[in-house]
Write an enzyme that holds these catalytic residues in place. Structure first.
Site, PDB file in Angstrom:
ATOM      1  NE  ARG A  35      -4.485  -1.188   0.319  1.00  0.00           N
ATOM      2  CZ  ARG A  35      -5.426  -0.897   1.120  1.00  0.00           C
ATOM      3  NH1 ARG A  35      -5.522  -0.043   1.764  1.00  0.00           N
ATOM      4  NH2 ARG A  35      -6.390  -1.746   0.900  1.00  0.00           N
ATOM      5  CG  ASP A 143     -13.919   8.275   5.817  1.00  0.00           C
ATOM      6  OD1 ASP A 143     -14.805   7.067   5.623  1.00  0.00           O
ATOM      7  OD2 ASP A 143     -12.474   8.101   5.738  1.00  0.00           O
TER       8      ASP A 143
HETATM    9  C1  LIG Z   1     -14.688  -0.223   4.409  1.00  0.00           C
HETATM   10  S1  LIG Z   1     -14.957   1.702   4.415  1.00  0.00           S
HETATM   11  C2  LIG Z   1     -16.947   1.606   4.819  1.00  0.00           C
HETATM   12  C3  LIG Z   1     -17.679   2.580   4.209  1.00  0.00           C
HETATM   13  C4  LIG Z   1     -19.207   2.562   4.635  1.00  0.00           C
HETATM   14  N1  LIG Z   1     -19.345   2.649   5.916  1.00  0.00           N
HETATM   15  C5  LIG Z   1     -19.690   1.194   4.211  1.00  0.00           C
HETATM   16  O1  LIG Z   1     -20.208   0.257   5.226  1.00  0.00           O
HETATM   17  O2  LIG Z   1     -20.073   0.768   2.852  1.00  0.00           O
HETATM   18  C6  LIG Z   1     -14.239   2.106   6.147  1.00  0.00           C
HETATM   19  C7  LIG Z   1     -14.208   3.549   6.119  1.00  0.00           C
HETATM   20  O3  LIG Z   1     -13.540   3.602   7.437  1.00  0.00           O
HETATM   21  C8  LIG Z   1     -12.632   4.688   7.325  1.00  0.00           C
HETATM   22  N2  LIG Z   1     -11.903   4.905   8.707  1.00  0.00           N
HETATM   23  C9  LIG Z   1     -10.881   4.082   9.047  1.00  0.00           C
HETATM   24  N3  LIG Z   1     -10.463   4.704  10.255  1.00  0.00           N
HETATM   25  C10 LIG Z   1     -11.222   5.312  10.585  1.00  0.00           C
HETATM   26  C11 LIG Z   1     -11.125   6.302  11.896  1.00  0.00           C
HETATM   27  N4  LIG Z   1     -10.485   6.109  12.697  1.00  0.00           N
HETATM   28  N5  LIG Z   1     -12.279   7.404  11.730  1.00  0.00           N
HETATM   29  C12 LIG Z   1     -13.196   7.458  10.801  1.00  0.00           C
HETATM   30  N6  LIG Z   1     -13.221   6.619   9.691  1.00  0.00           N
HETATM   31  C13 LIG Z   1     -12.035   5.790   9.592  1.00  0.00           C
HETATM   32  C14 LIG Z   1     -12.068   4.638   6.165  1.00  0.00           C
HETATM   33  O4  LIG Z   1     -11.359   5.635   5.425  1.00  0.00           O
HETATM   34  C15 LIG Z   1     -12.957   4.101   5.300  1.00  0.00           C
HETATM   35  O5  LIG Z   1     -13.446   5.274   4.337  1.00  0.00           O
END
Ligand SMILES: C[S@@+](CC[C@H](N)C(=O)[O-])C[C@H]1O[C@@H](n2cnc3c(N)ncnc32)[C@H](O)[C@@H]1O
Length: 279
Positions: A35, A143
């Protein structure tokens, strides 16, 4: 591919844990190495030790590069009406919780990625409340990844997105052929976007009626997952709805929330839920 030695892996995974709660402790070394190749190229760092030193600092360049680091290490997979059962439940909750135009419902899409989840929620609000839906409900979309957020904010004209939102809403609500035609701008009008890490306090004082935090805490270390979930529960109104992702479950056992469907939890005074026994 430039290889990632153990010592640099430990430094970078500690940073990802501190900044985002990400659990990169075991077995994730090749994932991190692949990554971050593009970040080595972009910064001109000749190896991962140099890159780790660059990103660990407190100067503005290091702070900025940490954002790229977190963006590269997060998983942003999402889609319109992902886990559709949550959206049928959302519609029920909206109808039951509606306080009228004077006090719009407060909804949080936590970990919204590129916005498809939030737009799906807005589409359900539009179907339930009609063209003036933003008088009844407002959505905060947060996010940690600023790249995902900027994509979310710029989701507007794609015709296939509109079709997917209309089809998804029809399927979730069982109203095939009877879903309103919408512009994405009508949905975006009720959404506020904010860059926020779930491991930091959210600068919003009032509780939320509905929280979707799906497929986000799964990437966190277990203790952080618990802390974040406890915070989500604290922020949920007593009659509210909390939806987690398909492979997540509530780790807090002594909360007043009740399991009311697949990874869906309702506050103790909720009226929209048909209660099913906790599994
Ligand atoms: C797999 S996506 C899920 C998107 C959506 N909630 C869904 O279920 O389709 C995970 C998201 O969590 C965000 N994320 C990861 N760590 C985070 C944090 N500490 N605080 C806020 N967002 C976070 C990532 O940037 C990513 O956009």
């Amino acid at each position: 591919m430039i290889s990632l030695p153990d010592s640099a892996f430990r430094r970078l995974s500690s940073l990802a844990l501190a900044e985002a709660g990400l659990d990169l402790q075991e077995g994730k070394q090749s994932f991190v190495a692949s990554r971050l190749q593009k970040r080595l190229r972009a910064t001109g760092a000749q190896d991962f030790e140099v890159y780790a030193s660059l990103v660990e600092g407190s100067d503005p360049a290091a702070v900025e590069e940490r954002q790229y680091l977190i963006s590269a290490l997060t998983t942003n997979v999402t889609s319109v009406f992902r886990e559709p059962h949550h959206f049928a439940l959302l519609a029920r909750a909206l109808k039951a919780l509606d306080r009228g135009r004077s006090d719009p419902l407060r909804i949080w899409s936590a970990g919204c990625s590129t916005g498809e989840e939030t737009l799906s929620m807005a589409m359900i609000c539009r179907c339930v409340f009609g063209p003036a839906w933003i008088a009844h409900a407002r959505i905060l979309a947060t996010d940690i990844d600023y790249i995902s957020l900027s994509i979310a904010k710029s989701q507007f004209g794609d015709p296939s997105l509109i079709v997917a939102l209309q089809d998804g809403a029809a399927a979730a609500l069982g109203t095939r052929g009877d879903t309103p035609r919408v512009d994405i701008s009508d949905l975006q009008a009720g959404i506020t976007y904010l860059r926020h890490s779930l491991i930091e306090p959210l600068p919003v004082p009032r509780p939320f009626d509905i929280i979707f935090c799906r497929n986000v805490t799964i990437y966190f270390a277990a203790d952080i997952q618990r802390t974040v979930q406890a915070d989500l529960i604290d922020r949920l109104a007593p009659d509210g709805l909390l939806c987690l992702g398909h492979s997540e479950r509530l780790l807090i056992e002594d909360s007043d929330l009740r399991l009311i469907g697949q990874t869906s939890y309702a506050g103790k005074s909720s009226s929209f839920a048909e209660i099913v026994p906790c599994r």
